[in-house]
Design a protein around this motif. Structure first.
Motif, PDB file in Angstrom:
ATOM      1  N   MET A  65       0.781  -1.244   0.088  1.00  9.47           N
ATOM      2  CA  MET A  65       0.086   0.246  -0.018  1.00  9.47           C
ATOM      3  C   MET A  65       0.826   1.163  -0.134  1.00  9.47           C
ATOM      4  N   ASP A  66       1.980   1.050   0.835  1.00  6.48           N
ATOM      5  CA  ASP A  66       2.975   2.436   0.799  1.00  6.48           C
ATOM      6  C   ASP A  66       3.603   2.585  -0.670  1.00  6.48           C
ATOM      7  N   ASN A  67       4.101   1.551  -1.223  1.00  4.71           N
ATOM      8  CA  ASN A  67       4.750   1.533  -2.329  1.00  4.71           C
ATOM      9  C   ASN A  67       3.827   0.910  -3.633  1.00  4.71           C
ATOM     10  N   PRO A  68       3.031   1.765  -3.994  1.00  6.42           N
ATOM     11  CA  PRO A  68       1.950   1.128  -4.887  1.00  6.42           C
ATOM     12  C   PRO A  68       2.779   0.925  -6.211  1.00  6.42           C
ATOM     13  N   ILE A  69       2.280  -0.044  -6.859  1.00 10.95           N
ATOM     14  CA  ILE A  69       3.001  -0.576  -7.954  1.00 10.95           C
ATOM     15  C   ILE A  69       2.600   0.573  -9.105  1.00 10.95           C
ATOM     16  N   PRO A  70       3.591   0.833  -9.985  1.00 10.97           N
ATOM     17  CA  PRO A  70       3.083   1.965 -10.943  1.00 10.97           C
ATOM     18  C   PRO A  70       2.179   1.151 -12.068  1.00 10.97           C
ATOM     19  N   LEU A  71       0.976   1.948 -12.246  1.00  7.71           N
ATOM     20  CA  LEU A  71      -0.114   1.454 -13.257  1.00  7.71           C
ATOM     21  C   LEU A  71       0.028   1.998 -14.405  1.00  7.71           C
ATOM     22  N   GLN A  76      -4.927   4.203 -14.168  1.00 11.07           N
ATOM     23  CA  GLN A  76      -4.727   5.170 -13.091  1.00 11.07           C
ATOM     24  C   GLN A  76      -5.969   6.265 -13.243  1.00 11.07           C
ATOM     25  N   ASP A  77      -6.297   6.067 -14.429  1.00 12.42           N
ATOM     26  CA  ASP A  77      -7.598   7.226 -14.777  1.00 12.42           C
ATOM     27  C   ASP A  77      -8.690   6.582 -14.367  1.00 12.42           C
ATOM     28  N   ALA A  81     -11.204   7.985 -11.740  1.00  7.74           N
ATOM     29  CA  ALA A  81     -12.788   7.941 -11.774  1.00  7.74           C
ATOM     30  C   ALA A  81     -13.647   7.140 -10.848  1.00  7.74           C
ATOM     31  N   ILE A  82     -12.904   5.999 -10.252  1.00  9.60           N
ATOM     32  CA  ILE A  82     -13.831   5.475  -9.548  1.00  9.60           C
ATOM     33  C   ILE A  82     -13.700   6.214  -8.012  1.00  9.60           C
ATOM     34  N   ARG A  83     -12.557   6.883  -7.691  1.00  5.12           N
ATOM     35  CA  ARG A  83     -12.583   7.285  -6.298  1.00  5.12           C
ATOM     36  C   ARG A  83     -13.386   8.947  -6.513  1.00  5.12           C
ATOM     37  N   GLN A  84     -13.479   9.388  -7.612  1.00  8.79           N
ATOM     38  CA  GLN A  84     -14.597  10.485  -7.942  1.00  8.79           C
ATOM     39  C   GLN A  84     -15.656  10.242  -7.678  1.00  8.79           C
TER      40      GLN A  84
END
Length: 135
Positions: A65-71, A76-77, A81-84
């Motif tokens: 969680m601290d070092n997220p895997i680069p997506l 990422q978009d 969008a899900i977070r928004q």
């Protein structure tokens, strides 16, 4: 009266047999207690290993969680969008919850007002009856 006597060798043999039986019982009990202690130690070690495994998994998940895997950008978009949409849904839920609480408070106040008006009317009617009776 003649009391039959047991020969000394026979007496010693009986005592020796009793001592042997007692020793066998003591050894059997000692083995079972020792076996139980070993089983308890083994279970304690297993529990300790499971705890360590759980802690390792927790640390690993926190690290991820601290070092997220680069997506990729599209993922990422998508996450943005899900977070928004989640934020918007929470806002709507909060607004609706507030509106329901306000309407409920207004309804309770109106109901209380009607009850009080009805009680006031009944009191005025009773006062009018009392005034008529006094005259």
């Amino acid at each position: 009266m003649d009391i039959p006597t047991i020969p000394d060798q026979m007496f010693l043999l009986v005592i020796l047999i009793i001592v042997a039986v007692v020793l066998i019982i003591i050894v059997a009990q000692w083995k079972s207690v020792s076996k139980s202690k070993n089983e308890i130690r083994l279970l304690e070690k297993e529990i300790e290993l499971k705890k360590m495994s759980m802690v390792e998994k927790d640390i690993e998940s926190k690290r991820l969680m601290d070092n997220p895997i680069p997506l990729p950008q599209e993922q990422q978009d998508s996450l943005s969008a899900i977070r928004q949409s989640t934020t918007e849904a929470r806002s709507r839920v909060g607004y609706l919850h507030s509106e329901i609480n306000e309407r409920l408070a207004r309804l309770e106040a109106e109901t209380e007002q009607r009850k009080l008006e009805k009680m006031l009317k009944e009191i005025e009617e009773k006062e009018a009856k009392l005034k008529k009776m006094d005259k």
